[in-house]
Enzyme design. Structure first.
Site, short mmCIF file in Angstrom:
data_model
loop_
_atom_site.label_atom_id
_atom_site.label_comp_id
_atom_site.label_asym_id
_atom_site.label_seq_id
_atom_site.Cartn_x
_atom_site.Cartn_y
_atom_site.Cartn_z
N HIS A 161 0.83 -1.22 0.00
CA HIS A 161 0.00 0.00 0.00
C HIS A 161 0.86 1.27 0.00
CE1 HIS A 161 -3.26 -2.80 1.17
NE2 HIS A 161 -2.33 -3.31 1.97
N SER A 282 14.26 21.91 -16.18
CA SER A 282 13.06 22.71 -16.42
C SER A 282 13.48 24.04 -17.01
CB SER A 282 12.32 22.92 -15.10
OG SER A 282 11.51 24.07 -15.19
N LYS A 288 15.38 21.88 -10.96
CA LYS A 288 14.75 20.63 -11.36
C LYS A 288 15.66 19.68 -12.13
CE LYS A 288 10.63 19.99 -11.63
NZ LYS A 288 9.68 19.20 -10.85
N GLU A 295 9.47 8.33 -16.98
CA GLU A 295 8.09 8.82 -17.17
C GLU A 295 7.57 8.48 -18.56
OE1 GLU A 295 7.63 12.77 -14.40
OE2 GLU A 295 8.89 12.93 -16.16
#
Ligand code: ARG
Length: 465
Positions: A161, A282, A288, A295
């Protein structure tokens, strides 16, 4: 692409030429030209077989083989003019052959139809694609097995979980990925068996009256056997569906790995560093470093799932035998191959370059009462029924939460308030090292067990043909 030619292939029966829009709408050459090599190899084998059974003269056969080889070279030099008016890869190549060698070129299609030709081409193409994909899976698997060996002692929290559950070793986690991908590898090997049968000789749908030697053609093309039924041979696309299904499962696995890499490389987890060359920055936020590659892999599962559904839907309710619907099989299939290959390559290169942050993993395992089950097991071994032990430890955990300490940080006296059966040896049990070391059965997370499993994994890889 020249569109000035009109299709002469079936000119005999027609009184008007094909509408320009219809010609463009039905053409597939823009995408099926990718199979030019398979088409040429299939044609060469067909011609050799025709000569062997006496349907084609040896001279014609030699002219065809030489002509096709020259066309292949033309295509590879980028000198071939593909024509949408000639509809598909098959007719483009055949027309060019006739242009080069005259009447012998027109004899190539004896005892054959584009229906068995295209089905053969796709199978040859997919067979090669599966072999290339299998190579990439093996590369990724071997990277995982090696990293697992290096990280056999690295302790990290195991999750259920997405909550800290029990400590595991990082090597154990990597070997879980290994198992997932090993199944994918085996699924593709199995799928390849059903890809590797030859439609040629089925002709349009009913077989042919020419005395073809289909076993010989199959042997020339390295097929295991000719397809057993001509109607099935030209219309079956199960093999493509099966490949797409195996690919969808594989992509599901890659997306799960990707998700964990995204989580682990976040500041909140900070378990691994992804190499800079696999990340992007970024344009606005200077701090970043984004995990773009995982992804993207995570996102690409969507198109492969889509292709599986497209192929299933394409085949649903098709009457026997060949229908033009089948032309729609290629783009989903090709994109599945490209996507799977790209994602595997990305991970095969990323995994060996992963930088695990062992200290952070250990710290994270220390938070979250990861050894609470070990304490319950300890009490159960001393005769407390497990359900009661669970309750006792639950109370100790509540004390830990209230006072912001793990169980291992409490004193013996404090722990004994929960059960007088607790003795000094409990601290061994409550330690992360003790917890993972105890799980030493087959399939368990203990470092020794992981080392053994990683060795077995590497041996399995080394034995693959
Ligand atoms: N381009 C066609 C396909 O991909 C080749 C077979 C065409 N056969 C036919 N009878 N129209 O399926």
């Amino acid at each position: 692409m020249s569109d000035t030619q009109t299709n002469q292939t079936w000119g005999g029966r027609f009184t008007e030429s094909t509408d320009a829009f219809v010609a463009a709408f039905t053409a597939s050459v823009d995408f099926d030209r990718r199979m030019y090599r398979q088409d040429i190899n299939g044609s060469i084998a067909h011609a050799r077989m025709l000569a062997r059974v006496g349907v084609l003269s040896l001279d014609d056969c030699e002219a065809i083989v030489r002509g096709l080889e020259e066309i292949r070279a033309e295509i590879e030099r980028g000198e071939f003019t593909w024509s949408a008016a000639l509809e598909d890869v098959h007719m483009n190549i055949e027309a060019r052959l006739t242009e080069r060698i005259g009447d012998a070129g027109k004899r190539l299609h004896t005892g054959r139809s584009r229906n068995d030709q295209v089905a053969t081409d796709i199978r040859l193409y997919l067979r090669d694609a599966i072999d290339a994909i299998d190579d990439e899976i093996r590369r990724l698997l071997s990277g995982l097995a090696e990293l697992a060996t290096r990280e056999a002692d690295t302790i990290m929290p195991g999750f259920t979980h997405l909550q800290v559950a029990q400590p595991v070793t990082f090597g154990h986690h990597l070997l879980a990925w290994f198992e997932m991908l090993k199944r994918d590898y085996e699924r593709l090997i199995d799928c390849r068996k059903r890809v590797n049968v030859m439609p040629l000789g089925a002709a349009a749908l009913a077989g042919t009256g020419y005395p073809l030697d289909r076993h010989y053609t199959a042997q020339l093309l390295d097929f295991a056997a000719p397809c057993a039924n001509s109607l099935d041979a030209v219309s079956d696309r199960d093999f493509a569906i099966e490949f797409a299904a195996a690919s969808a499962i594989l992509m599901t696995h890659l997306s799960r790995m990707a998700e964990e890499l995204v989580l682990w490389s976040s500041a909140q987890f900070d378990f691994v560093d992804l190499p800079d060359r696999f990340c992007t920055g970024s344009s606005i936020m200077p701090q970043k470093k984004n995990p773009d590659v995982p992804e993207l892999v995570r996102g690409k599962v969507g198109r492969v799932n889509g292709h599986l559904i497209a192929l299933l839907t394409l085949m649903k309710s098709q009457p026997l035998a060949y229908n033009k619907d089948n032309q729609e099989d290629k783009e989903p299939l090709f994109d599945t191959v490209d996507t799977v290959q790209g994602c595997l390559r990305a991970f095969a290169e990323l995994i060996p370059a992963l930088h695990p942050k062992r200290g952070n993993m250990l710290q994270a395992a220390r938070r979250g009462f990861a050894t609470a089950t070990d304490l319950a097991d300890y009490l159960a071994r001393k005769g407390v029924p497990f359900r009661d032990a669970h309750e006792i430890v639950g109370k100790a955990v509540r004390r830990g939460i209230e006072t912001s300490r793990d169980l291992v940080d409490m004193t013996l006296d404090e722990l004994r308030e929960f059960s007088p059966l607790i003795e000094f040896d409990v601290f061994e049990v409550l330690s992360l090292e003790g917890s993972v070391a105890a799980r030493k059965g087959v399939g368990g997370t203990a470092p020794d067990q992981v080392r053994e499993a990683a060795t077995a994994a590497r041996a399995w890889l080394a034995e693959l043909p």
